[in-house]
Design a protein around this motif. Structure first.
Motif, PDB file in Angstrom:
ATOM      1  N   ALA A 104      -7.744 -11.170 -18.272  1.00  0.00           N
ATOM      2  CA  ALA A 104      -7.159 -12.307 -17.567  1.00  0.00           C
ATOM      3  C   ALA A 104      -5.838 -11.955 -16.888  1.00  0.00           C
ATOM      4  O   ALA A 104      -5.423 -12.649 -15.952  1.00  0.00           O
ATOM      5  N   GLN A 105      -5.164 -10.893 -17.339  1.00  0.00           N
ATOM      6  CA  GLN A 105      -3.906 -10.461 -16.718  1.00  0.00           C
ATOM      7  C   GLN A 105      -4.099  -9.273 -15.784  1.00  0.00           C
ATOM      8  O   GLN A 105      -3.111  -8.698 -15.324  1.00  0.00           O
ATOM      9  N   SER A 106      -5.324  -8.889 -15.547  1.00  0.00           N
ATOM     10  CA  SER A 106      -5.596  -7.703 -14.735  1.00  0.00           C
ATOM     11  C   SER A 106      -5.333  -7.966 -13.259  1.00  0.00           C
ATOM     12  O   SER A 106      -5.180  -9.117 -12.812  1.00  0.00           O
ATOM     13  N   ALA A 107      -5.306  -6.882 -12.505  1.00  0.00           N
ATOM     14  CA  ALA A 107      -5.060  -6.985 -11.064  1.00  0.00           C
ATOM     15  C   ALA A 107      -6.212  -7.678 -10.344  1.00  0.00           C
ATOM     16  O   ALA A 107      -6.007  -8.344  -9.324  1.00  0.00           O
ATOM     17  N   VAL A 108      -7.421  -7.534 -10.874  1.00  0.00           N
ATOM     18  CA  VAL A 108      -8.572  -8.180 -10.224  1.00  0.00           C
ATOM     19  C   VAL A 108      -8.441  -9.693 -10.302  1.00  0.00           C
ATOM     20  O   VAL A 108      -8.653 -10.407  -9.308  1.00  0.00           O
ATOM     21  N   VAL A 109      -8.088 -10.205 -11.474  1.00  0.00           N
ATOM     22  CA  VAL A 109      -7.918 -11.646 -11.629  1.00  0.00           C
ATOM     23  C   VAL A 109      -6.739 -12.132 -10.801  1.00  0.00           C
ATOM     24  O   VAL A 109      -6.787 -13.210 -10.187  1.00  0.00           O
ATOM     25  N   ALA A 149      -5.607 -10.861  -8.000  1.00  0.00           N
ATOM     26  CA  ALA A 149      -6.018 -10.899  -6.588  1.00  0.00           C
ATOM     27  C   ALA A 149      -6.920 -12.100  -6.317  1.00  0.00           C
ATOM     28  O   ALA A 149      -6.820 -12.755  -5.266  1.00  0.00           O
ATOM     29  N   LYS A 150      -7.796 -12.408  -7.265  1.00  0.00           N
ATOM     30  CA  LYS A 150      -8.671 -13.561  -7.094  1.00  0.00           C
ATOM     31  C   LYS A 150      -7.864 -14.861  -7.098  1.00  0.00           C
ATOM     32  O   LYS A 150      -8.134 -15.780  -6.301  1.00  0.00           O
ATOM     33  N   ALA A 183      -6.858 -19.492 -14.309  1.00  0.00           N
ATOM     34  CA  ALA A 183      -7.995 -19.807 -15.184  1.00  0.00           C
ATOM     35  C   ALA A 183      -9.300 -19.777 -14.398  1.00  0.00           C
ATOM     36  O   ALA A 183     -10.312 -19.205 -14.856  1.00  0.00           O
ATOM     37  N   ASP A 184      -9.321 -20.382 -13.215  1.00  0.00           N
ATOM     38  CA  ASP A 184     -10.534 -20.361 -12.397  1.00  0.00           C
ATOM     39  C   ASP A 184     -10.886 -18.937 -11.975  1.00  0.00           C
ATOM     40  O   ASP A 184     -12.072 -18.552 -11.973  1.00  0.00           O
ATOM     41  N   ALA A 185      -9.873 -18.166 -11.623  1.00  0.00           N
ATOM     42  CA  ALA A 185     -10.129 -16.782 -11.208  1.00  0.00           C
ATOM     43  C   ALA A 185     -10.676 -15.952 -12.360  1.00  0.00           C
ATOM     44  O   ALA A 185     -11.585 -15.130 -12.179  1.00  0.00           O
TER      45      ALA A 185
END
Length: 436
Positions: free
Chosen positions: A89-94, A96-97, A141-143
């Motif tokens: 949940a703290q990653s760069a992918v989330v 960016a989303k 949260a949605d991301a």
């Protein structure tokens, strides 16, 4: 400080009581630092901009695809590894989303925590505006749920492709066996092996088909939002107890250190207690500006009891402070030969010494300089007289030497050539008319 062996200087800071005494002596510095620390905390409280924290709670559920299992412990009893999910949940992918959902380039940092023994993620965002904090927390949260669903769907797709590839291979092998089986003579070993292989391939094809159909009908459910983020009514920071408490604590530490340094390097003698503490010499009297006859009597008694000879040296610290003002009354009250140090031979003739220390004028270094020559000449120091200004003693009545009773009675009747101390006492003549 090198003093007389009879009066070793006391070193402060050897016990808890000494530290409290130090703070009592330097309470102005200590209190000043404490107040300054508290004031600095209040100033920072007013200067630091307010920040608001909004939190979204997400219930994480298994998506059905192959996932990393969690070790069941007293803290975490869920089948999922929520510590890993918190990192996702703290990653760069989330991030960016979430930025894509918010239509911004740099969203605020997110903080994700896992309540013990739960399958819930608390996604918190802190921002300067409460609405912004709530919106970004909801976006994170949605991301996270979207990324989790996409990851699960991608994993299911890969599994479907792998199942389909295996199924095609099994069907190809099965077709080959079916074509070869009629060509083999019945009852031979080759015919029996071909029938067994056909049976195995049929079971494999059935199992792969069942798994493939299950993957195609699998519903991906990454989780759900338990509580939506709402704009907070009160700021989460700055906190009054935190800033004020931190300022006061720093003030306490700096005040204690400042008081200790001030007490260590400040050698000015301001009170009689400072004289005893910094020099180790006893204070026999703290003289007011106008001492009375009782103070002079007590001082004379102490000096007579401490002086082992007839010559007393009065030394002033600093030089010239009240030496003559103290020497003259002591000479009248004690009948000692009081030396004020004006003669170069006073130090050599002295049998004992008294120091007169001017409070607020002398330092411990000045006392050390006055004590050093007395110690070299082996002149004992009776004690210290302290005064904040030159004392003015009351006028004293000149005392006369008293003769013995024999001298008073017989001296008037003896012949001039007789010694009254060796002659016998004679009766005084009676007035005429007195009875025998």
């Amino acid at each position: 400080m090198s003093l007389s062996p009879d009066f070793p200087a006391h070193r402060s800071g050897t016990g808890l009581g000494e530290h409290f005494a130090l703070l009592r002596r330097r309470w102005q510095h200590f209190l000043g630092f404490v107040l300054a620390g508290g004031l600095a905390g209040l100033v920072l409280l007013c200067v630091v901009p307010s920040a608001y924290t909004a939190t979204t709670q997400v219930l994480v559920t298994a998506v059905g695809a192959q996932e990393q299992s969690n070790q069941v412990t007293a803290r975490q009893r869920e089948p999922l590894n929520l510590d890993t999910e918190a990192q996702v949940a703290q990653s760069a992918v989330v991030t960016a989303k979430a930025a894509e959902l918010l239509r911004t380039t740099e969203p605020e940092p997110v903080e994700v925590t896992v309540p013990p023994n739960s399958a819930v993620l608390s996604i918190s965002v802190t921002a300067s505006d409460p609405a912004t904090a709530a919106a970004q927390s909801q976006a994170y949260a949605d991301a996270y749920l979207a990324v989790r669903a996409e990851s699960a769907q991608a994993a299911i797709t890969l599994q479907q492709k792998a199942m389909l590839a295996k199924l095609k291979q099994v069907n190809t092998d099965l077709d080959t066996v079916v074509r070869e089986l009629p060509t083999l003579p019945a009852g031979t070993a080759e015919h029996t092996l071909a029938q067994h292989r056909q049976s195995v391939l049929n079971r494999q094809a059935y199992n792969l088909t069942t798994k493939y159909d299950a993957l195609k009908t699998l519903t991906v459910s990454p989780g759900s939002i338990l509580s939506q983020a709402v704009p907070p009514e009160r700021p989460s920071s700055p906190s009054l107890p935190l800033y004020l408490g931190t300022g006061l604590m720093l003030g306490l530490l700096l005040g204690a250190a400042g008081a200790a340094l001030r007490d260590r390097f400040d050698t000015l003698l301001r009170t009689a207690a400072d004289v005893e503490r910094l020099t180790g010499l006893p204070v026999i009297a703290d003289l007011p500006h106008r001492p009375d006859h009782g103070a002079l009597h007590d001082l004379a008694s102490t000096v007579i009891a401490g002086c082992q000879g007839k010559r007393l040296l009065v030394r002033a610290v600093p030089i010239g402070f009240a030496a003559a003002a103290v020497a003259a009354p002591l000479a009248d009250a004690t009948l000692l030969t009081v030396l004020d140090g004006s003669d170069v031979g006073d130090l050599a003739r002295a049998d004992a010494a008294v120091l007169v220390v001017g409070l607020g004028r002398a330092t411990s270094a000045d006392v050390r300089a006055a004590v050093r020559p007395l110690a070299r000449q082996h002149v004992p120091i009776i004690g210290v007289l302290t005064a904040d200004r030159e004392p003015v003693f009351p006028p004293t009545v000149t005392t006369r030497s008293h003769s013995s009773l024999g001298k008073l009675v017989a001296g008037a009747e003896l012949d001039p050539g007789l010694n009254p101390e060796t002659s016998p006492m004679q009766a005084m003549p009676r007035p005429p008319g007195t009875l025998t």
